[in-house]
Scaffold this active site. Structure first.
Site, PDB file in Angstrom:
ATOM      1  CB  SER A   1      -0.552  -7.018  -6.977  1.00  0.00           C
ATOM      2  OG  SER A   1      -1.674  -6.375  -6.404  1.00  0.00           O
TER       3      SER A   1
ATOM      4  CG  HIS B   1       2.687  -5.956  -4.382  1.00  0.00           C
ATOM      5  ND1 HIS B   1       3.817  -5.229  -4.087  1.00  0.00           N
ATOM      6  CD2 HIS B   1       1.711  -5.039  -4.620  1.00  0.00           C
ATOM      7  CE1 HIS B   1       3.546  -3.931  -4.157  1.00  0.00           C
ATOM      8  NE2 HIS B   1       2.264  -3.789  -4.471  1.00  0.00           N
TER       9      HIS B   1
ATOM     10  CG  ASP C   1      -1.375  -3.276  -3.932  1.00  0.00           C
ATOM     11  OD1 ASP C   1      -0.362  -2.557  -3.875  1.00  0.00           O
ATOM     12  OD2 ASP C   1      -1.546  -4.144  -4.817  1.00  0.00           O
TER      13      ASP C   1
ATOM     14  CG  MET D   1      -5.255   0.696  -1.375  1.00  0.00           C
ATOM     15  SD  MET D   1      -6.194   0.718  -2.904  1.00  0.00           S
ATOM     16  CE  MET D   1      -5.076  -0.181  -3.966  1.00  0.00           C
TER      17      MET D   1
ATOM     18  CG  HIS E   1       2.286  -0.567  -2.216  1.00  0.00           C
ATOM     19  ND1 HIS E   1       1.814  -0.420  -3.507  1.00  0.00           N
ATOM     20  CD2 HIS E   1       2.610   0.686  -1.792  1.00  0.00           C
ATOM     21  CE1 HIS E   1       1.860   0.852  -3.844  1.00  0.00           C
ATOM     22  NE2 HIS E   1       2.315   1.548  -2.819  1.00  0.00           N
TER      23      HIS E   1
ATOM     24  CG  MET F   1      -0.786   2.733  -1.763  1.00  0.00           C
ATOM     25  SD  MET F   1      -1.576   1.927  -3.158  1.00  0.00           S
ATOM     26  CE  MET F   1      -1.449   0.224  -2.628  1.00  0.00           C
TER      27      MET F   1
ATOM     28  CG  MET G   1       3.942   4.098  -6.865  1.00  0.00           C
ATOM     29  SD  MET G   1       3.367   2.420  -6.548  1.00  0.00           S
ATOM     30  CE  MET G   1       1.820   2.369  -7.446  1.00  0.00           C
TER      31      MET G   1
ATOM     32  CG  ASP H   1       2.863  -1.531  -7.618  1.00  0.00           C
ATOM     33  OD1 ASP H   1       2.140  -2.225  -8.355  1.00  0.00           O
ATOM     34  OD2 ASP H   1       2.564  -1.216  -6.452  1.00  0.00           O
TER      35      ASP H   1
HETATM   36  C1  DX5 Z   1      -1.852   0.158  -7.424  1.00  0.00           C
HETATM   37  C2  DX5 Z   1      -1.200  -0.960  -6.697  1.00  0.00           C
HETATM   38  C3  DX5 Z   1      -0.693  -2.031  -7.564  1.00  0.00           C
HETATM   39  C4  DX5 Z   1      -1.751  -2.726  -8.378  1.00  0.00           C
HETATM   40  C5  DX5 Z   1      -1.132  -3.175  -9.662  1.00  0.00           C
HETATM   41  O1  DX5 Z   1      -2.109   1.172  -6.535  1.00  0.00           O
HETATM   42  O2  DX5 Z   1      -0.105  -0.469  -5.953  1.00  0.00           O
HETATM   43  O3  DX5 Z   1       0.091  -2.967  -6.847  1.00  0.00           O
HETATM   44  O4  DX5 Z   1      -2.301  -3.836  -7.714  1.00  0.00           O
HETATM   45  O5  DX5 Z   1      -2.131  -3.583 -10.493  1.00  0.00           O
HETATM   46  P1  DX5 Z   1      -1.884  -3.757 -12.061  1.00  0.00           P
HETATM   47  O6  DX5 Z   1      -0.763  -4.709 -12.231  1.00  0.00           O
HETATM   48  O7  DX5 Z   1      -3.197  -4.248 -12.559  1.00  0.00           O
HETATM   49  O8  DX5 Z   1      -1.566  -2.375 -12.566  1.00  0.00           O
HETATM   50 ZN    ZN Z   2       1.219  -2.005  -5.039  1.00  0.00          ZN
END
Ligand code: DX5
Ligand code: ZN
Length: 220
Positions: free
Chosen positions: A9, A34, A36, A38, A67, A69, A138, A176
């Site tokens: 990620s 990956h 993320d 948001m 991903h 969010m 998650m 994740d």
């Molecule tokens: C959290 C994300 C993850 C995050 C994971 O909301 O969906 O993908 O980047 O980070 P680590 O591996 O540091 O928990």
């Molecule tokens: Zn994620």
């Protein structure tokens, strides 16, 4: 133990050195990138959007796993398809018609997944499991990298795996949040197919060693 795929990620990457970071992840053996996304509404954080993902697409040939969010995942599918991502997951509660959106994604030739927050039971997606390429389980509450792994997810992973096996499906399980060298072997044992990691990889001086640790190679 079976083969596990590592999805790095970028949330913990050095965004000022994106090209070098991506090259280092390739050399380190990551199979998937990956991303993320948001929106500051679904989760209390903002990350990056289409322009950054487009640049990442130009910088690596690794499959991109987005991903979402965001409260309106449907508006993201067309732009992400045009960019050329391979995987998209969204949170089921963010679309009234998750079934339709899953199939919309798949009809574009993109793997579709639903993301399940720690408080949401596996049961909530059994009805649509056969139409999912993957489930993003998650193991932290979404929004930030660097949070602690919620260990009850191990049981959830086993329950999900048994649903998948009983129905003879090939749906993959992607975990994740808070994944590191201390919990990865148990996750693989519990049925995980893909492990996402941000902080564990990027806080390591040697990304390759971190990824090998996540695969738990010594524990096979
Ligand atoms: C959290 C994300 C993850 C995050 C994971 O909301 O969906 O993908 O980047 O980070 P680590 O591996 O540091 O928990
Ligand atoms: Zn994620």
């Amino acid at each position: 133990m079976k083969d596990i795929q590592i999805a790095a990620s970028l949330l913990s990457a050095d965004f000022g050195r994106l090209a070098e970071e991506l090259k280092a992840l390739e050399l380190a053996g990551a199979e998937i990138i990956h991303l993320d996304v948001m929106d500051g509404h679904y989760v209390p954080n903002l990350s990056f959007g289409f322009p950054v993902i487009k640049r990442v697409r130009e910088l690596t040939d690794l499959p991109l796993d987005v991903h979402l969010m965001v409260t309106n995942p449907a508006m993201c599918i067309e732009p992400l398809s045009e960019i050329g991502v391979q995987w998209i997951s969204f949170h089921q509660e963010c679309d009234y018609h998750a079934h339709r959106l899953v199939n919309f994604i798949r009809n574009k030739g993109i793997k579709a997944g639903l993301a399940l927050n720690p408080a949401v039971p596996v049961h909530s997606l059994v009805a649509i499991l056969a139409e999912l390429d993957f489930v993003l389980l998650m193991s932290v509450n979404p929004g930030f990298s660097g949070q602690s792994f919620i260990s009850s997810i191990l049981k959830k992973c086993k329950v999900l795996k048994s649903h998948i096996e009983n129905a003879k499906l090939d749906t993959l399980i992607e975990i994740d949040g808070g994944v590191n060298n201390e919990n990865s072997a148990a996750l693989i044992e519990a049925g995980a197919d893909i492990l996402v990691s941000a902080s564990y990889i990027f806080s390591s001086a040697d990304y390759g060693a971190a990824i090998r640790n996540l695969r738990s190679e010594g524990k096979k």
